[in-house]
Design a protein around this motif. Sequence first.
Motif, short mmCIF file in Angstrom:
data_model
loop_
_atom_site.label_atom_id
_atom_site.label_comp_id
_atom_site.label_asym_id
_atom_site.label_seq_id
_atom_site.Cartn_x
_atom_site.Cartn_y
_atom_site.Cartn_z
N CYS A 119 -6.69 9.76 -14.66
CA CYS A 119 -7.47 10.70 -15.48
C CYS A 119 -6.67 11.97 -15.78
CB CYS A 119 -8.79 11.03 -14.80
SG CYS A 119 -9.95 9.64 -14.77
N LYS A 120 -5.91 12.44 -14.80
CA LYS A 120 -5.04 13.60 -15.04
C LYS A 120 -3.99 13.25 -16.10
CE LYS A 120 -5.43 15.56 -10.37
NZ LYS A 120 -4.71 15.78 -9.09
N PHE A 121 -3.47 12.03 -16.02
CA PHE A 121 -2.46 11.56 -16.98
C PHE A 121 -3.04 11.53 -18.40
CE2 PHE A 121 -0.81 7.69 -19.16
CZ PHE A 121 0.49 8.11 -19.37
N ILE A 122 -4.26 11.00 -18.54
CA ILE A 122 -4.91 10.94 -19.86
C ILE A 122 -5.20 12.35 -20.38
CG2 ILE A 122 -7.00 10.24 -21.09
CD1 ILE A 122 -5.16 7.90 -20.61
N PHE B 24 0.83 -1.20 0.00
CA PHE B 24 0.00 0.00 0.00
C PHE B 24 0.87 1.26 0.00
CE2 PHE B 24 -1.95 3.39 2.54
CZ PHE B 24 -3.12 3.62 1.82
N ARG B 25 1.89 1.25 0.85
CA ARG B 25 2.77 2.42 0.93
C ARG B 25 3.55 2.62 -0.37
NH1 ARG B 25 2.88 0.41 6.23
NH2 ARG B 25 4.57 -1.05 5.81
N THR B 26 4.04 1.51 -0.93
CA THR B 26 4.79 1.59 -2.19
C THR B 26 3.91 2.11 -3.32
OG1 THR B 26 6.09 -0.32 -1.48
CG2 THR B 26 6.24 0.27 -3.79
N LEU B 27 2.68 1.55 -3.40
CA LEU B 27 1.75 2.00 -4.43
C LEU B 27 1.39 3.48 -4.25
CD1 LEU B 27 -0.78 -0.97 -4.82
CD2 LEU B 27 0.37 0.19 -6.70
N GLY B 28 1.19 3.88 -3.00
CA GLY B 28 0.85 5.27 -2.71
C GLY B 28 1.92 6.23 -3.20
N MET B 29 3.18 5.87 -2.97
CA MET B 29 4.29 6.72 -3.43
C MET B 29 4.37 6.71 -4.96
SD MET B 29 7.34 6.18 -0.62
CE MET B 29 7.30 4.38 -0.63
N THR B 30 4.13 5.53 -5.56
CA THR B 30 4.18 5.39 -7.02
C THR B 30 3.17 6.31 -7.70
OG1 THR B 30 4.90 3.08 -6.84
CG2 THR B 30 3.97 3.76 -8.95
N LEU B 31 1.96 6.41 -7.11
CA LEU B 31 0.89 7.21 -7.72
C LEU B 31 1.25 8.69 -7.80
CD1 LEU B 31 -2.31 5.62 -6.12
CD2 LEU B 31 -1.41 5.27 -8.43
N ASN B 32 2.18 9.14 -6.97
CA ASN B 32 2.59 10.55 -6.99
C ASN B 32 3.75 10.82 -7.94
OD1 ASN B 32 0.68 11.48 -5.06
ND2 ASN B 32 1.89 10.53 -3.44
N GLU B 33 4.23 9.75 -8.60
CA GLU B 33 5.33 9.93 -9.54
C GLU B 33 4.79 10.25 -10.93
OE1 GLU B 33 7.58 6.33 -9.29
OE2 GLU B 33 8.08 6.60 -7.17
N ASN B 34 5.68 10.69 -11.80
CA ASN B 34 5.31 11.00 -13.18
C ASN B 34 5.38 9.72 -14.01
OD1 ASN B 34 4.65 12.41 -15.47
ND2 ASN B 34 6.75 13.11 -15.85
N LEU B 35 4.31 8.93 -13.97
CA LEU B 35 4.33 7.59 -14.56
C LEU B 35 4.17 7.64 -16.08
CD1 LEU B 35 2.01 5.71 -12.02
CD2 LEU B 35 4.51 5.79 -12.04
N SER B 36 4.78 6.65 -16.75
CA SER B 36 4.61 6.49 -18.20
C SER B 36 3.37 5.63 -18.45
CB SER B 36 5.83 5.79 -18.79
OG SER B 36 5.91 4.45 -18.30
N PHE B 37 2.96 5.52 -19.72
CA PHE B 37 1.77 4.71 -20.03
C PHE B 37 1.98 3.24 -19.67
CE2 PHE B 37 4.03 5.30 -24.13
CZ PHE B 37 4.32 3.98 -24.45
N VAL C 138 0.67 -0.47 -12.62
CA VAL C 138 -0.10 -0.05 -11.43
C VAL C 138 -1.48 -0.70 -11.44
CG1 VAL C 138 -1.32 1.91 -10.38
CG2 VAL C 138 1.10 2.12 -11.00
N TYR C 139 -2.15 -0.65 -12.60
CA TYR C 139 -3.49 -1.22 -12.70
C TYR C 139 -3.47 -2.73 -12.43
CZ TYR C 139 -8.03 -2.51 -14.67
OH TYR C 139 -9.29 -3.02 -14.86
N LYS C 140 -2.50 -3.41 -13.02
CA LYS C 140 -2.41 -4.86 -12.79
C LYS C 140 -2.15 -5.18 -11.32
CE LYS C 140 -0.91 -6.33 -17.40
NZ LYS C 140 0.17 -6.97 -18.19
N LYS C 141 -1.34 -4.36 -10.67
CA LYS C 141 -1.06 -4.58 -9.25
C LYS C 141 -2.34 -4.37 -8.42
CE LYS C 141 2.38 -5.36 -7.52
NZ LYS C 141 3.45 -4.71 -6.80
#
Length: 517
Positions: A191-194, A137-150, A156-159
């Motif tokens: 949604c912000k990414f899209i 949960f903590r790892t995913l939470g930090m990941t969501l705040n990064e500038n992710l690629s497609f 992330v979705y698969k996880k």
Amino acid sequence: MQETTILWADDEIDLLKPHILFLNEKGYNLKTVTNGNDALDLFKKEKFDLVFLDENMPGLTGLETLAKIKSINPDVPIVLITKNEEEYLMEDAIGFKIDDYLIKPVNPKQILLTIKKLIDNKRLVSEKTSMAYQQDFRTLGMTLNENLSFSEWVDVYKKLVYWELSLEKLEDAGMHEILTMQKSEANVQFCKFIEKNYLSWIKDPESGPVMSNQLFKKKVFPLLETNVPVFFVLIDNLRYDQWKMINSILTEYYHVEAEDSYYSILPTATQYARNAIFSGLMPLEMEKRFPDMWQNDEDEGGKNLHEEKFLADHIQRGLRKECKYSYHKVLTFEQGKDVTENINNMMSNDLNVIVYNFVDMLSHARTEMAMIRELANDEAAYRSLTLSWFEHSPLLDALKKLSQKKIKLIITTDHGTISVKHPSKVIGDRNTNTNLRYKQGKNLNFIAKDVFHIKNPHDAMLPKLHISSSFIFAKEDSYFVYPNNYNQFVNYFNSTFQHGGISLEEVIVPFVTYTPR
């Protein structure tokens, strides 16, 4: 933790006192008898979590006692303890649905391990799963705040789906609630990414993910070079989590050669996304190339009536060699049976396209029929209903038949679906389309924070019906409602599964390649 009570039947029970004392010290409550009849009498009177049966007792044998206990309560785990290692005995025991067996002499640690495996396993798995998710949960939470690629968004979705499927087996409402909140936060960021990237991908397709209109060119046509018949099965409206459910059955017959994904174009609706797949074109290009076949939202008639013609044109443009192909759309059980019976004839084709519409019909039926709403009242039930359909469908029969042949199989879909929770008011003229997740029309009035607004449809390669036409796409789990009859509309559509907008569930699409085992 509630005490575990165990019934142990053995004619030499006095010799097992050290074992019983050892288990008492571990917190287990043991009730002992010396024969099968006494075991049955006690089993009828008291509640037991587990039964140990000696195979060779006077009077009723272990197997006879096993059969009678199973007839009283088939769900209680039973362990047979025997000196006999004969194969026929093990086969008989398995036939009576024994849960485990031990060979004498047994030591206390063997017994303890068996108890933990059969009784404590669920609790141990639950604790370990909850703990693992808390760490992730903590790892995913930090990941969501990064500038992710497609591609990172796909991971992330698969996880998130992995944890959703893992946690649904646990009776831990708190963990479910935390995951739901994290999925919601992921969708906010996605949604912000899209919004930030979608139009640039349309302008420069090589800068973005593979999308609906590129699917055949990038992922299907290359497979035709192998000179093995390719079966392209598109199950309409199939989300990644639903694919995971049916994949558990498919892997009995097929190896997963590649588990991949692509992004659906906007709108994530059959009329746009699926036509884009088969034509290899964006909607604006389809409108120009096929003015007599492309149907806009305002036009009367079916919107997916020309997929086979789009496919034929696509193959002619996209392949430099002859391609023998077939196209089948399955809307009824009988059509599905016809496809199964026609499998042998399809083997002479390079490409066989099969479109299955069941999941799409299920999502619409869930909206319109109270009984289906009861059967699929949440995400887990919706997945379960999809799995039940697949297990008893002509599609599975066809895929079993194909698994005996030398082929390549593709399972994919055109878009996913999301359970909508938040009504968002919109006002449009009478020609505005009825979809709950996207609208196109003149002078649309909407709540800006709930939508991705494309002012000029041509920027997204979408048809422009009028000079002032624009598109809006619902973000996250919002759905569009008109101010008139607002409460009635909300009561009818809240928590239904819809598509056409922007969410991880709708946009990120499974594309999986299989080869027979």
